[in-house]
Scaffold this motif. Sequence first.
Motif, PDB file in Angstrom:
ATOM      1  N   THR A 173      15.588  -0.011 -12.534  1.00 21.62           N
ATOM      2  CA  THR A 173      15.118   1.101 -13.472  1.00 21.62           C
ATOM      3  C   THR A 173      14.857   2.357 -12.158  1.00 21.62           C
ATOM      4  OG1 THR A 173      13.486   0.623 -13.673  1.00 21.62           O
ATOM      5  CG2 THR A 173      14.766   0.425 -14.861  1.00 21.62           C
ATOM      6  N   ASP A 174      14.468   3.571 -12.827  1.00 19.42           N
ATOM      7  CA  ASP A 174      13.625   4.395 -11.619  1.00 19.42           C
ATOM      8  C   ASP A 174      12.888   4.096 -10.889  1.00 19.42           C
ATOM      9  OD1 ASP A 174      15.796   6.415 -12.214  1.00 19.42           O
ATOM     10  OD2 ASP A 174      14.666   7.575 -13.465  1.00 19.42           O
ATOM     11  N   PHE A 175      12.515   4.338  -9.627  1.00 18.91           N
ATOM     12  CA  PHE A 175      11.497   3.928  -9.153  1.00 18.91           C
ATOM     13  C   PHE A 175      10.029   4.966  -9.046  1.00 18.91           C
ATOM     14  CE2 PHE A 175       9.390   2.139  -5.047  1.00 18.91           C
ATOM     15  CZ  PHE A 175       8.333   0.941  -5.688  1.00 18.91           C
ATOM     16  N   SER A 176       9.068   5.317  -8.396  1.00 18.44           N
ATOM     17  CA  SER A 176       7.680   6.444  -8.311  1.00 18.44           C
ATOM     18  C   SER A 176       7.198   5.111  -6.758  1.00 18.44           C
ATOM     19  CB  SER A 176       6.828   6.308  -9.256  1.00 18.44           C
ATOM     20  OG  SER A 176       6.335   7.669  -8.523  1.00 18.44           O
ATOM     21  N   PRO A 177       7.478   5.649  -5.725  1.00 20.20           N
ATOM     22  CA  PRO A 177       7.142   5.157  -4.587  1.00 20.20           C
ATOM     23  C   PRO A 177       5.193   6.155  -4.965  1.00 20.20           C
ATOM     24  CG  PRO A 177       8.739   5.867  -3.632  1.00 20.20           C
ATOM     25  CD  PRO A 177       8.674   5.784  -5.337  1.00 20.20           C
ATOM     26  N   HIS A 178       5.198   7.212  -5.263  1.00 17.28           N
ATOM     27  CA  HIS A 178       3.821   7.259  -5.865  1.00 17.28           C
ATOM     28  C   HIS A 178       3.089   7.006  -6.937  1.00 17.28           C
ATOM     29  CE1 HIS A 178       4.588  12.071  -3.846  1.00 17.28           C
ATOM     30  NE2 HIS A 178       4.772  10.796  -3.752  1.00 17.28           N
ATOM     31  N   ASP A 179       3.301   5.359  -7.254  1.00 23.83           N
ATOM     32  CA  ASP A 179       2.748   4.902  -7.919  1.00 23.83           C
ATOM     33  C   ASP A 179       1.787   4.233  -6.944  1.00 23.83           C
ATOM     34  OD1 ASP A 179       4.394   5.798 -10.227  1.00 23.83           O
ATOM     35  OD2 ASP A 179       5.243   3.826 -10.552  1.00 23.83           O
ATOM     36  N   VAL A 180       1.608   4.306  -5.579  1.00 22.73           N
ATOM     37  CA  VAL A 180       0.352   3.310  -5.119  1.00 22.73           C
ATOM     38  C   VAL A 180      -1.092   4.023  -5.253  1.00 22.73           C
ATOM     39  CG1 VAL A 180       0.122   3.210  -2.523  1.00 22.73           C
ATOM     40  CG2 VAL A 180       2.580   2.960  -3.623  1.00 22.73           C
ATOM     41  N   ASP A 181      -2.279   3.170  -5.834  1.00 21.80           N
ATOM     42  CA  ASP A 181      -3.386   3.947  -5.694  1.00 21.80           C
ATOM     43  C   ASP A 181      -3.888   4.437  -4.876  1.00 21.80           C
ATOM     44  OD1 ASP A 181      -4.509   0.837  -5.737  1.00 21.80           O
ATOM     45  OD2 ASP A 181      -4.893   0.969  -7.218  1.00 21.80           O
ATOM     46  N   PHE A 182      -5.340   4.776  -4.377  1.00 19.30           N
ATOM     47  CA  PHE A 182      -6.096   4.807  -2.828  1.00 19.30           C
ATOM     48  C   PHE A 182      -6.098   3.391  -2.447  1.00 19.30           C
ATOM     49  CE2 PHE A 182      -9.706   5.271  -1.400  1.00 19.30           C
ATOM     50  CZ  PHE A 182      -9.509   5.830  -0.247  1.00 19.30           C
ATOM     51  N   ASP A 183      -6.674   2.721  -3.297  1.00 18.71           N
ATOM     52  CA  ASP A 183      -7.824   1.238  -2.874  1.00 18.71           C
ATOM     53  C   ASP A 183      -6.601   0.146  -1.887  1.00 18.71           C
ATOM     54  OD1 ASP A 183      -9.884   1.786  -4.213  1.00 18.71           O
ATOM     55  OD2 ASP A 183      -9.204   1.618  -6.080  1.00 18.71           O
ATOM     56  N   GLU A 184      -5.392   0.081  -2.660  1.00 14.81           N
ATOM     57  CA  GLU A 184      -4.277  -0.542  -2.072  1.00 14.81           C
ATOM     58  C   GLU A 184      -4.097  -0.475  -0.878  1.00 14.81           C
ATOM     59  OE1 GLU A 184      -1.825  -3.989  -1.228  1.00 14.81           O
ATOM     60  OE2 GLU A 184      -3.725  -3.471  -2.887  1.00 14.81           O
ATOM     61  N   PHE A 185      -3.890   1.342  -0.980  1.00 13.94           N
ATOM     62  CA  PHE A 185      -3.869   1.771   0.437  1.00 13.94           C
ATOM     63  C   PHE A 185      -4.785   1.851   1.423  1.00 13.94           C
ATOM     64  CE2 PHE A 185      -4.479   5.880   2.775  1.00 13.94           C
ATOM     65  CZ  PHE A 185      -3.403   6.128   3.828  1.00 13.94           C
ATOM     66  N   ASP A 186      -6.119   2.341   0.930  1.00 14.29           N
ATOM     67  CA  ASP A 186      -7.137   1.888   1.737  1.00 14.29           C
ATOM     68  C   ASP A 186      -7.083   0.014   2.328  1.00 14.29           C
ATOM     69  OD1 ASP A 186      -9.960   2.901   2.511  1.00 14.29           O
ATOM     70  OD2 ASP A 186     -10.662   1.417   0.695  1.00 14.29           O
ATOM     71  N   ARG A 187      -6.825  -0.712   1.183  1.00 17.95           N
ATOM     72  CA  ARG A 187      -7.398  -2.361   2.158  1.00 17.95           C
ATOM     73  C   ARG A 187      -6.390  -2.435   2.783  1.00 17.95           C
ATOM     74  NH1 ARG A 187      -4.923  -6.930   0.972  1.00 17.95           N
ATOM     75  NH2 ARG A 187      -3.489  -5.990   0.103  1.00 17.95           N
ATOM     76  N   MET A 188      -4.760  -1.714   2.632  1.00 15.62           N
ATOM     77  CA  MET A 188      -4.508  -1.705   4.040  1.00 15.62           C
ATOM     78  C   MET A 188      -4.210  -1.100   4.999  1.00 15.62           C
ATOM     79  SD  MET A 188      -2.443  -4.079   2.936  1.00 15.62           S
ATOM     80  CE  MET A 188      -1.475  -4.270   3.792  1.00 15.62           C
TER      81      MET A 188
END
Length: 112
Positions: A73-88
Amino acid sequence: MTINKKKLFDKTQALWPKVLKQDTLLAQSSLAQVLNDLYYRIEASISENDHWMQISIWAYYQALPKESNGEITDFSPHDVDFDEFDRMMVQNLNGDECWAEERNIYLSSEVK
């Protein structure tokens, strides 16, 4: 020096397409391959001397889900949330002493 973590996240997120359409995904071998190709194109567009953007695009890529639920289905790379980004970001900055200066700056910065 400090860094605005939220602005770094927003600037990084803006480099990724908002939506990957179903037909684009079907034409490729997998969601993971599409995201991998996008990552390398984005990485190539960033100066090697822009350490913050280099590590942040990698952290953002790592935070993206690479598996679909079996249905294309359509996929949105913008679904990443800040907390997961920060953890990485923290995980990557802790991974090698060459990032010691950036790690100290990042860890002492607030989310704004």
